[in-house]
Motif scaffolding. Structure first.
Motif, short mmCIF file in Angstrom:
data_model
loop_
_atom_site.label_atom_id
_atom_site.label_comp_id
_atom_site.label_asym_id
_atom_site.label_seq_id
_atom_site.Cartn_x
_atom_site.Cartn_y
_atom_site.Cartn_z
N TYR A 31 0.85 -1.20 0.00
CA TYR A 31 0.00 0.00 0.00
C TYR A 31 0.88 1.24 0.00
O TYR A 31 0.79 2.10 0.88
N ALA A 32 1.75 1.33 -0.99
CA ALA A 32 2.71 2.42 -1.04
C ALA A 32 2.01 3.77 -1.16
O ALA A 32 1.03 3.93 -1.90
N ALA A 33 2.53 4.75 -0.41
CA ALA A 33 2.00 6.11 -0.41
C ALA A 33 3.08 6.99 0.21
O ALA A 33 4.15 6.51 0.60
N GLU A 34 2.81 8.27 0.31
CA GLU A 34 3.76 9.17 0.95
C GLU A 34 3.57 9.12 2.46
O GLU A 34 2.78 9.88 3.04
N TYR A 94 2.85 -5.56 -5.40
CA TYR A 94 2.87 -4.28 -4.69
C TYR A 94 2.18 -3.19 -5.50
O TYR A 94 2.17 -3.22 -6.74
N ASN A 95 1.62 -2.21 -4.79
CA ASN A 95 0.81 -1.18 -5.43
C ASN A 95 1.12 0.20 -4.87
O ASN A 95 1.50 0.33 -3.70
N GLY A 96 0.91 1.22 -5.71
CA GLY A 96 1.05 2.60 -5.27
C GLY A 96 2.42 3.17 -5.56
O GLY A 96 3.24 2.59 -6.28
N ASN A 97 2.69 4.33 -4.96
CA ASN A 97 3.96 5.03 -5.15
C ASN A 97 4.33 5.71 -3.83
O ASN A 97 3.49 6.35 -3.21
N PHE A 98 5.57 5.55 -3.42
CA PHE A 98 6.00 6.13 -2.15
C PHE A 98 6.20 7.65 -2.22
O PHE A 98 6.32 8.31 -1.18
N GLU A 99 6.29 8.20 -3.42
CA GLU A 99 6.39 9.64 -3.60
C GLU A 99 7.50 10.26 -2.76
O GLU A 99 7.33 11.32 -2.14
N GLY A 100 8.65 9.58 -2.75
CA GLY A 100 9.80 10.13 -2.05
C GLY A 100 9.88 9.80 -0.57
O GLY A 100 10.77 10.31 0.14
N GLU A 155 17.42 -6.79 -2.49
CA GLU A 155 16.29 -6.96 -3.40
C GLU A 155 15.13 -6.05 -2.98
O GLU A 155 14.48 -5.41 -3.81
N SER A 156 14.88 -6.00 -1.68
CA SER A 156 13.79 -5.18 -1.16
C SER A 156 14.06 -3.71 -1.43
O SER A 156 13.16 -2.96 -1.84
N LYS A 157 15.27 -3.29 -1.20
CA LYS A 157 15.66 -1.90 -1.46
C LYS A 157 15.39 -1.52 -2.92
O LYS A 157 14.84 -0.45 -3.20
N GLU A 158 15.74 -2.39 -3.83
CA GLU A 158 15.55 -2.12 -5.25
C GLU A 158 14.06 -1.94 -5.58
O GLU A 158 13.68 -1.03 -6.33
N ILE A 159 13.22 -2.79 -5.02
CA ILE A 159 11.78 -2.69 -5.30
C ILE A 159 11.22 -1.40 -4.72
O ILE A 159 10.45 -0.69 -5.38
N LEU A 160 11.58 -1.08 -3.48
CA LEU A 160 11.07 0.15 -2.88
C LEU A 160 11.51 1.38 -3.68
O LEU A 160 10.72 2.31 -3.89
N GLU A 161 12.73 1.36 -4.15
CA GLU A 161 13.22 2.50 -4.94
C GLU A 161 12.48 2.60 -6.27
O GLU A 161 12.17 3.72 -6.73
N LYS A 162 12.18 1.47 -6.90
CA LYS A 162 11.41 1.50 -8.14
C LYS A 162 10.01 2.08 -7.92
O LYS A 162 9.41 2.61 -8.85
N MET A 163 9.53 1.96 -6.68
CA MET A 163 8.20 2.47 -6.35
C MET A 163 8.25 3.85 -5.72
O MET A 163 7.28 4.31 -5.13
N GLY A 164 9.39 4.53 -5.87
CA GLY A 164 9.46 5.94 -5.49
C GLY A 164 9.96 6.24 -4.11
O GLY A 164 9.90 7.39 -3.66
N ALA A 165 10.48 5.24 -3.39
CA ALA A 165 11.01 5.49 -2.04
C ALA A 165 12.46 5.95 -2.12
O ALA A 165 13.19 5.63 -3.06
N SER A 166 12.87 6.71 -1.12
CA SER A 166 14.26 7.12 -0.95
C SER A 166 14.84 6.28 0.18
O SER A 166 14.54 6.52 1.36
N VAL A 167 15.63 5.27 -0.16
CA VAL A 167 16.04 4.25 0.81
C VAL A 167 17.48 4.46 1.27
O VAL A 167 18.40 4.58 0.44
N GLN A 168 17.65 4.50 2.59
CA GLN A 168 19.00 4.49 3.19
C GLN A 168 19.21 3.12 3.80
O GLN A 168 18.50 2.72 4.72
#
Length: 203
Positions: free
Chosen positions: A115-118, A139-145, A166-179
């Motif tokens: 349920y990706a969102a900001e 997975y669905n939605g966009n993390f919008e940064g 692998e998880s980091k790559e997917i989250l980044e493809k969905m718009g997350a900024s991952v550290q």
């Protein structure tokens, strides 16, 4: 199946400016993780920690075949999503932070990515997305940064480094900024360095 059993601390939700949802690990309890929130530089915050039935969100490894963890995994996802939705009746999603440790970290990433969102922020203390294989169509939605922190040891006995990457790559493809912070030979725990980095990243 999991009951909807939420332990609340901090500022009452109707008066809060922020909210942190905390997901405990296998064998632990909601009460165990709530004190962690005292380490974060955030004020006027509502704290909510759901309790897993028998202290376990799902029975086997997070990298097992999905059917091996059902119906517990779906029930766990439903509990956390309901808590997010009820919290969002009073606060915007970008004021809601979702955090977890170990099994709770895996559940944190799984729910947030389904349920990706900001969101205000996502924190996984030793965790990765759930499933024998990761399929982005799940997975669905966009993390919008949305800022995401994932910390772990390089040889953690429960969460392989390959799954974290692998998880980091997917989250980044969905718009997350991952550290991502990986610690050599670190035990299966939460360190002060991770807490400090979360404070710097989110608060």
């Amino acid at each position: 199946m999991h009951e909807y059993n939420i332990t609340e601390k901090g500022v009452p939700l109707k008066e809060a400016e922020h909210a942190i949802i905390l997901l405990h690990g296998r064998g632990a309890s909601a009460e165990d993780l709530l004190p962690l929130a005292k380490e974060f530089r955030i004020k006027n915050c509502y704290l909510a920690a759901p309790q897993a039935t028998h202290n376990t969100w799902y029975p086997t490894s997070f990298m097992a075949e999905e059917k091996a963890n059902e119906p517990w995994l779906s029930s766990a996802v439903d509990v956390v999503k309901r808590l997010i939705d009820e919290t969002a009746e009073h606060l915007p999603l970008n004021k809601i932070y979702i955090m977890g440790f170990s099994q709770g970290a895996c559940l944190t990433l799984e729910v947030a990515t389904r349920y990706a969102a900001e969101y205000g922020g996502i924190v996984a203390f030793t965790g990765g997305l759930i499933g024998k294989e990761l399929k982005i169509e799940r997975y669905n939605g966009n993390f919008e940064g949305t800022k995401v922190f994932i910390g772990s040891g390089d040889k953690d006995p429960h969460v392989p480094l390959t799954r974290i990457k692998e998880s980091k790559e997917i989250l980044e493809k969905m718009g997350a900024s991952v550290q991502m912070e990986i610690y050599p030979n670190r035990a299966h725990t939460i360190t002060m360095d991770e807490i400090n980095k979360v404070n710097q990243l989110l608060f």
